[in-house]
Enzyme design. Structure first.
Site, short mmCIF file in Angstrom:
data_model
loop_
_atom_site.label_atom_id
_atom_site.label_comp_id
_atom_site.label_asym_id
_atom_site.label_seq_id
_atom_site.Cartn_x
_atom_site.Cartn_y
_atom_site.Cartn_z
N CYS A 98 27.65 39.46 13.45
CA CYS A 98 28.37 40.44 14.26
C CYS A 98 28.55 41.74 13.47
O CYS A 98 28.24 41.81 12.27
CB CYS A 98 29.73 39.89 14.66
SG CYS A 98 30.81 39.65 13.26
N CYS A 106 34.38 36.99 8.21
CA CYS A 106 33.25 37.86 7.84
C CYS A 106 33.45 38.42 6.43
O CYS A 106 32.49 38.55 5.67
CB CYS A 106 33.12 39.01 8.83
SG CYS A 106 32.80 38.48 10.51
N ASP A 133 26.45 33.20 11.39
CA ASP A 133 26.08 34.38 10.61
C ASP A 133 25.36 33.98 9.32
O ASP A 133 25.75 33.01 8.68
CB ASP A 133 27.31 35.20 10.23
CG ASP A 133 27.94 35.89 11.43
OD1 ASP A 133 27.38 35.78 12.53
OD2 ASP A 133 28.98 36.55 11.26
N CYS A 190 30.04 30.81 13.36
CA CYS A 190 29.47 31.87 14.18
C CYS A 190 27.97 32.04 13.93
O CYS A 190 27.34 32.91 14.52
CB CYS A 190 30.20 33.19 13.93
SG CYS A 190 30.36 33.58 12.21
#
Lengths: 180, 138
Positions: free
Chosen positions: B63, B106, B39, B37
């Site tokens: 996110c 995450c 991140d 993603c």
């Protein structure tokens, strides 16, 4: 043109009868794709019973998927590495080189800053740099896979390219926000 | 996808955002990233002479769940020794924030950030370590 045949046991490269490398001849891929698709396209099988038409449809879908996988550099790299038993670990591996992550952080700060100040020139500059560095990573990937056959290093480069893809999306989103 | 109230709270009011001055004593910095993603997370801990984390700061591009996970762990590590901080598991983070399955990565990123920050602290302060954060490839 190479003759094409259809065999579900083949990998995607074999399916299109092209060399199993990262730096493929995309013109050849396209020719083989068209030849294969004309052979198995569902429209050619409308005279056949339903069951056979469904099989033709499934084959056509598989050929499309195979074509898209080999056409896109990132998907092709991931698929090729998987054929060599190497998982690119894009979902699980969080440990990237520190200088790379630091640079990523700076990129993201730059994009956020450009977006906040509506600085299109800065965004253009970031996009050009991103484009250049993405090209550089892709050429390194070609060397690692095709020349050195260092698939673990190639997986690391594939992970870096994923970050670059995300950055490109961020930059496009920033452009859109400025236009709005 | 709807975020849980706790995620929204951390996302809208993130705790301990920022970084410490480079020359502060007892710092450990962890940088981790999630390729899937894109991140990127930086977690810094400030450790006192007793080996207790007295402050922590983070900066995360990602996110809402990634921001909330890192914000939460800056609160959790405070008052813990570095070795206690290493006991924090991503499952605890995911449970506290009620993260859905697609956002579990995450919480893994936040756990790995703690490990990386502690490993950095220990490498700078003379203790040999062998944590998962040291075993990364490339």
């Amino acid at each position: 043109m190479q003759p094409v045949s259809f065999n579900l046991q083949q990998n995607y490269f074999q399916l299109f009868n092209i060399a199993q490398v990262y730096q493929i001849d995309t013109a050849q891929l396209e020719r083989q794709y068209r030849a294969l698709q004309s052979l198995i396209h569902p429209d050619k099988h409308t005279h056949l019973p339903d069951a056979e038409q469904r099989v033709a449809m499934q084959h056509s879908t598989l050929v499309n998927e195979a074509y898209q996988t080999l056409l896109q550099p990132m998907l092709r790299a991931r698929y090729l590495l998987s054929l060599h038993g190497v998982d690119t670990q894009e979902e699980t591996n969080t440990i990237m080189p520190l200088d790379f992550l630091t640079a990523q952080m700076e990129w993201r700060e730059g994009v956020a800053e450009a977006r906040r100040t509506r600085d299109a020139a800065l965004l253009d500059e970031l996009e050009m740099r991103l484009h250049r560095e993405t090209r550089e990573l892709e050429s390194q990937l070609a060397v690692k896979i095709d020349t050195e056959k260092d698939y673990a290093a190639a997986a690391g480069l594939a992970r870096k390219l994923r970050f670059m893809e995300r950055l490109a999306e961020e930059i496009h989103a920033a452009y859109d926000a400025m236009d709005a | 996808m709807a975020y849980s109230e706790k995620v929204l709270d951390h996302y809208e009011n993130p705790r301990n955002v920022g970084s410490f001055a480079k020359d502060e004593a007892g710092l450990g910095t962890g940088m981790v990233g999630a390729p899937a993603c894109g991140d990127v997370m930086r977690l810094q801990i400030k450790v006192n002479k007793d080996g207790v984390i007295e402050d922590a700061k983070f900066k995360t591009y990602g996110c809402g769940s990634a921001i909330a996970s890192s914000s939460l762990v800056t609160e959790w590590v405070k008052g813990k020794t570095v070795n206690q901080a290493l006991q924090i598991k991503n499952t605890q983070i995911a449970e506290e924030l009620a993260l859905p399955p697609v956002k579990i990565h995450c919480s893994i990123l936040a756990e790995d950030a703690i490990k990386a920050a502690v490993a950095d602290y220990k490498s700078k302060h003379g203790e040999m370590v062998d944590t998962a954060a040291c075993k990364g490839s490339i």
